[in-house]
Design a protein around this motif. Structure first.
Motif, PDB file in Angstrom:
ATOM      1  N   UNK A  51      16.679 -14.244  -3.209  1.00 56.47           N
ATOM      2  CA  UNK A  51      16.558 -13.437  -2.429  1.00 56.47           C
ATOM      3  C   UNK A  51      15.467 -12.985  -2.036  1.00 56.47           C
ATOM      4  N   UNK A  52      14.118 -13.285  -2.570  1.00 59.35           N
ATOM      5  CA  UNK A  52      12.926 -12.807  -2.651  1.00 59.35           C
ATOM      6  C   UNK A  52      12.358 -13.773  -1.457  1.00 59.35           C
ATOM      7  N   UNK A  53      12.671 -15.104  -2.269  1.00 58.00           N
ATOM      8  CA  UNK A  53      12.229 -15.996  -0.793  1.00 58.00           C
ATOM      9  C   UNK A  53      13.271 -15.881   0.680  1.00 58.00           C
ATOM     10  N   UNK A  54      13.867 -15.777   0.782  1.00 60.50           N
ATOM     11  CA  UNK A  54      14.991 -15.383   1.341  1.00 60.50           C
ATOM     12  C   UNK A  54      14.305 -14.301   2.824  1.00 60.50           C
ATOM     13  N   UNK A  55      14.486 -13.383   1.894  1.00 58.58           N
ATOM     14  CA  UNK A  55      14.970 -11.524   3.034  1.00 58.58           C
ATOM     15  C   UNK A  55      12.691 -11.385   2.814  1.00 58.58           C
ATOM     16  N   UNK A  56      12.081 -12.229   2.623  1.00 57.17           N
ATOM     17  CA  UNK A  56      10.587 -11.682   3.204  1.00 57.17           C
ATOM     18  C   UNK A  56      10.701 -12.142   4.860  1.00 57.17           C
ATOM     19  N   UNK A  57      10.552 -13.571   4.734  1.00 55.13           N
ATOM     20  CA  UNK A  57      10.648 -14.361   6.169  1.00 55.13           C
ATOM     21  C   UNK A  57      12.198 -14.301   6.994  1.00 55.13           C
ATOM     22  N   UNK A  79      12.714  -5.220  -7.678  1.00 57.41           N
ATOM     23  CA  UNK A  79      12.333  -4.426  -9.527  1.00 57.41           C
ATOM     24  C   UNK A  79      12.072  -6.193 -10.389  1.00 57.41           C
ATOM     25  N   UNK A  80      10.750  -6.668  -9.568  1.00 59.22           N
ATOM     26  CA  UNK A  80      10.037  -8.176 -10.694  1.00 59.22           C
ATOM     27  C   UNK A  80       9.043  -7.180 -10.602  1.00 59.22           C
ATOM     28  N   UNK A  81       8.522  -6.288 -11.705  1.00 63.35           N
ATOM     29  CA  UNK A  81       7.261  -5.917 -11.969  1.00 63.35           C
ATOM     30  C   UNK A  81       6.188  -7.090 -12.687  1.00 63.35           C
ATOM     31  N   UNK A  82       6.434  -8.236 -13.026  1.00 67.26           N
ATOM     32  CA  UNK A  82       5.274  -9.521 -13.319  1.00 67.26           C
ATOM     33  C   UNK A  82       4.757 -10.005 -12.244  1.00 67.26           C
ATOM     34  N   UNK A  83       3.305  -9.454 -12.458  1.00 69.70           N
ATOM     35  CA  UNK A  83       2.714 -10.355 -11.211  1.00 69.70           C
ATOM     36  C   UNK A  83       2.815 -12.381 -11.605  1.00 69.70           C
ATOM     37  N   UNK A  84       3.516 -12.706 -13.086  1.00 68.57           N
ATOM     38  CA  UNK A  84       3.813 -13.861 -12.147  1.00 68.57           C
ATOM     39  C   UNK A  84       5.277 -13.964 -12.081  1.00 68.57           C
ATOM     40  N   UNK A  85       6.084 -13.508 -11.101  1.00 68.25           N
ATOM     41  CA  UNK A  85       6.780 -13.503  -9.828  1.00 68.25           C
ATOM     42  C   UNK A  85       6.053 -13.080  -8.931  1.00 68.25           C
ATOM     43  N   UNK A  86       6.141 -11.455  -8.296  1.00 66.48           N
ATOM     44  CA  UNK A  86       5.645 -11.354  -7.454  1.00 66.48           C
ATOM     45  C   UNK A  86       4.737 -11.928  -6.767  1.00 66.48           C
ATOM     46  N   UNK A  87       3.030 -12.530  -7.456  1.00 69.97           N
ATOM     47  CA  UNK A  87       2.258 -12.826  -6.306  1.00 69.97           C
ATOM     48  C   UNK A  87       2.349 -14.680  -6.510  1.00 69.97           C
ATOM     49  N   UNK A  88       3.604 -14.741  -7.766  1.00 65.53           N
ATOM     50  CA  UNK A  88       4.265 -16.735  -6.801  1.00 65.53           C
ATOM     51  C   UNK A  88       5.302 -16.787  -5.337  1.00 65.53           C
ATOM     52  N   UNK A  89       6.222 -15.724  -6.231  1.00 73.59           N
ATOM     53  CA  UNK A  89       6.784 -15.980  -4.473  1.00 73.59           C
ATOM     54  C   UNK A  89       6.310 -15.431  -4.121  1.00 73.59           C
ATOM     55  N   UNK A  90       5.842 -14.049  -3.754  1.00 71.49           N
ATOM     56  CA  UNK A  90       5.841 -13.200  -2.569  1.00 71.49           C
ATOM     57  C   UNK A  90       4.845 -14.997  -2.023  1.00 71.49           C
ATOM     58  N   UNK A  91       3.996 -14.779  -2.945  1.00 74.98           N
ATOM     59  CA  UNK A  91       2.953 -15.441  -1.843  1.00 74.98           C
ATOM     60  C   UNK A  91       3.611 -17.211  -0.986  1.00 74.98           C
ATOM     61  N   UNK A  92       4.164 -17.557  -2.056  1.00 74.11           N
ATOM     62  CA  UNK A  92       4.681 -18.753  -1.201  1.00 74.11           C
ATOM     63  C   UNK A  92       6.110 -18.347  -0.134  1.00 74.11           C
ATOM     64  N   UNK A  93       6.455 -17.109  -0.254  1.00 72.12           N
ATOM     65  CA  UNK A  93       7.713 -16.727   0.990  1.00 72.12           C
ATOM     66  C   UNK A  93       6.001 -16.854   2.229  1.00 72.12           C
ATOM     67  N   UNK A  94       5.066 -15.826   2.110  1.00 75.46           N
ATOM     68  CA  UNK A  94       3.876 -15.596   3.092  1.00 75.46           C
ATOM     69  C   UNK A  94       3.371 -16.474   3.780  1.00 75.46           C
ATOM     70  N   UNK A  95       3.613 -17.475   2.361  1.00 69.59           N
ATOM     71  CA  UNK A  95       2.985 -19.270   2.445  1.00 69.59           C
ATOM     72  C   UNK A  95       3.542 -19.491   4.127  1.00 69.59           C
ATOM     73  N   UNK A  96       5.141 -19.915   3.932  1.00 67.11           N
ATOM     74  CA  UNK A  96       6.112 -20.109   4.853  1.00 67.11           C
ATOM     75  C   UNK A  96       5.451 -19.737   5.870  1.00 67.11           C
ATOM     76  N   UNK A  97       5.825 -18.422   5.716  1.00 64.65           N
ATOM     77  CA  UNK A  97       5.641 -17.812   7.203  1.00 64.65           C
ATOM     78  C   UNK A  97       3.933 -17.947   7.973  1.00 64.65           C
ATOM     79  N   UNK A  98       3.563 -18.374   7.298  1.00 63.21           N
ATOM     80  CA  UNK A  98       2.281 -18.628   7.814  1.00 63.21           C
ATOM     81  C   UNK A  98       2.081 -19.815   8.435  1.00 63.21           C
ATOM     82  N   UNK A  99       2.958 -20.747   7.764  1.00 64.15           N
ATOM     83  CA  UNK A  99       2.832 -22.237   8.777  1.00 64.15           C
ATOM     84  C   UNK A  99       3.872 -21.918  10.012  1.00 64.15           C
ATOM     85  N   UNK A 100       4.881 -21.609   9.480  1.00 63.63           N
ATOM     86  CA  UNK A 100       5.456 -21.778  11.067  1.00 63.63           C
ATOM     87  C   UNK A 100       4.625 -20.499  12.008  1.00 63.63           C
TER      88      UNK A 100
END
Length: 211
Positions: free
Chosen positions: A127-133, A179-200
């Protein structure tokens, strides 16, 4: 043409255009409102949002992504000007990235080894990787539209920074639901989603922002 008509036409031609900041806000604010409405109506805000906003490790998601969006947006407006490349300062982006990396390391050290995999994968990775982009499309488009009225000498970089800005803002809004509060989750997956948006956005900027 009469003299009065000629004077009015010349005055209209010399009328200053709307500043880039004004153009940006004209499109960006409605696009962010749409993103909030999508989260509210489609996903729903997390039930304990008020508590999450005053819990440092949880609130850091919104603070970091929001800071990334604001810093990158200001940088994008600077790069829209021909002299912007020489005046650009990228260290604020490095600060945001450094804080995110520090949170990632802190979480890795403090979470027991048997719990790290679950903390990284979570329950809403897809959901994170789809919704953020998806939520970033309108903000990024608004920023690129504003930049088209500038004269950047680094179109691909300006596009990439626009992607960082739109992706960061979209992630901050998505965090109101997540509701995923661990930095292991949100730094990783938010970061990858933002990186994808940045490349496009970089590819789009290279094409759309070229003189």
């Amino acid at each position: 043409m009469k003299t009065d008509d000629l004077i009015r036409a010349l005055a209209a031609d010399t009328r200053p255009e709307r500043p880039l900041w004004g153009r940006l806000m004209l499109g960006l604010l409605p696009s962010l409102a749409v993103a909030v409405a999508v989260v509210w109506a489609g996903l729903g805000f997390r039930a304990d949002l008020a508590t999450a906003l005053v819990t440092p490790v949880s609130a850091a998601r919104i603070v970091l992504t929001g800071a990334l969006g604001i810093v990158a947006m200001r940088l994008a407006l600077l790069l829209a000007r021909p002299e912007g490349w020489g005046r650009a300062r990228f260290w604020p982006l490095a600060v945001v990235g450094g804080v995110a990396l520090g949170l990632l390391v802190w979480a890795f050290v403090t979470i027991p080894p048997e719990g790290r995999q679950m903390a990284v994968v979570g329950k809403t990775m897809t959901t994170c990787l789809v919704m953020i982009p998806l939520m970033a499309i309108l903000p990024v488009t608004s920023i690129l539209y504003a930049l088209r009225h500038g004269a950047t000498t680094v179109p691909a970089l300006a596009g990439a920074v626009a992607g960082l800005a739109g992706g960061g803002m979209a992630a901050a809004i998505y965090a109101l639901h997540c509701t995923e509060d661990s930095p292991l989750f949100y730094v990783t997956w938010y970061g990858l989603a933002i990186l994808g948006v940045t490349l496009v956005a970089s590819l789009a900027g290279a094409r759309l922002l070229r003189w």
